[in-house]
Scaffold this active site. Structure first.
Site, PDB file in Angstrom:
ATOM      1  N   PRO A 258       0.809  -1.214   0.000  1.00 26.02           N
ATOM      2  CA  PRO A 258       0.000   0.000   0.000  1.00 26.02           C
ATOM      3  C   PRO A 258       0.847   1.271   0.000  1.00 26.02           C
ATOM      4  CG  PRO A 258      -0.632  -1.505   1.769  1.00 26.02           C
ATOM      5  CD  PRO A 258       0.657  -1.983   1.219  1.00 26.02           C
ATOM      6  N   GLU A 259       0.710   2.056  -1.042  1.00 23.11           N
ATOM      7  CA  GLU A 259       1.276   3.393  -1.040  1.00 23.11           C
ATOM      8  C   GLU A 259       0.090   4.334  -0.912  1.00 23.11           C
ATOM      9  OE1 GLU A 259       4.630   4.571  -2.661  1.00 23.11           O
ATOM     10  OE2 GLU A 259       5.424   2.675  -3.360  1.00 23.11           O
TER      11      GLU A 259
END
Length: 281
Positions: A2-3
């Site tokens: 997850p960015e």
DNA sequence: AGTATCTCCTGCGTGC
DNA sequence: TGCACGCAGGAGATAC
């Protein structure tokens, strides 16, 4: 992994189903995450209704009357909405259950994630994890003038520098690599040697790619109710990340992969030139 | 104070 | 088929 785009996608995915809902219980099966999940949460949250789902950098902020839950997905974490009756699988560490029968289920194989709590008496922005964060990359305060001013006399290479959350939040390894390629900047150029024109190109590249990734649902597409995560379309549109040795999408020269600040870094030696002067300022 | 390195953790790919 | 190994990475903690 997850960015920012994926965290924002998560926020938008879960909010419609959880907003205004009342917590029935919090089930913590594995509380040993990056930091221990505060035991008090299991007694604080039941009865509270979810007032807002915000995001600061890669932190999800679940706001209740009694305070705010700070949820970080780490690098392998995900939130999904499931029926409270559905059996938890491996690495399903936490369930935040609502009286509606839906349950926000946190899965995190590597346990780099975190669930913390800031009581309403203390402003959320003063929490030690949030207090020193840089601007949001998609906000107007993140512009080339800011980036240029912030970079003066900095002796760190551009790539690790932009990944520093005190400079700007939400630019992780993928988007650091991609934004440098799009702005035609060499990852090893020293931040202190950034020019005004380069700063302009880079800021524009960062905003464009993050905004675009959000519209594509991040690198992982997710059905937030029931379904599982599956690779997003965006993963196929990366120009450099994970493509070391493969041809540059712009000039076909093989991409070079190096380590910079312990992180895999990929760039095109033809499209991303080091400036002649790259001395430490 | 600024910079560099270490650390947490598990799954996956690789080589023997 | 199994094992050891290295790598992946966000970001705070620690060491220079």
């Amino acid at each position: 992994m997850p960015e920012l785009p994926e965290v924002e996608t998560t926020r938008r995915g879960i909010a419609p189903h959880c907003l205004g809902k009342t917590v029935s219980r919090l089930v913590v099966r594995q509380g040993q995450l990056r930091w221990p999940v505060p035991a008090a949460l299991s007694t604080i949250l039941p009865g509270q209704s979810l007032l807002a789902v915000e995001r600061r950098g890669k932190y999800l902020l679940l706001q209740f009357a009694a305070g705010t839950a700070i949820w970080h997905l780490g690098m392998s974490g995900s939130l999904r909405l499931v029926e409270a009756s559905s059996l938890p699988g491996k690495h399903d560490h936490i369930d935040l259950c609502f009286t509606s029968g839906l349950c926000l289920r946190f899965n995190d194989p590597r346990r780099f994630g975190a669930l913390l709590w800031q009581p309403a008496a203390e402003p959320i922005e003063q929490h030690s994890l949030l207090a020193h964060l840089g601007p949001e990359p998609l906000s107007d305060t993140f512009d080339s003038a800011y980036l240029l001013a912030r970079s003066r006399r900095v002796r760190v290479a551009l790539k690790p520098w932009i990944m520093d959350a005190k400079v700007v939040v939400g630019v992780g390894n993928i988007y650091a690599n991609e934004s440098l390629f799009n702005a035609k900047l060499h990852p090893e150029q020293l931040a202190g040697s950034l020019t005004a024109k380069q700063a302009e190109r880079w800021v524009a590249a960062i905003k464009t790619i993050l905004q675009y990734a959000i519209t594509r649902g991040g690198t992982t597409l997710r059905d937030f109710v029931g379904g599982d995560g599956k690779p997003g379309y965006f993963a196929q549109e990366l120009n450099v990340y994970g493509r070391g040795g493969e041809p540059c999408t712009a000039c076909a020269k093989p991409l070079v992969e190096i380590r910079l600040g312990q992180r895999s870094t990929v760039y095109c030696p033809r499209c991303q030139k080091l400036p002649k002067v790259n001395r430490k300022p």
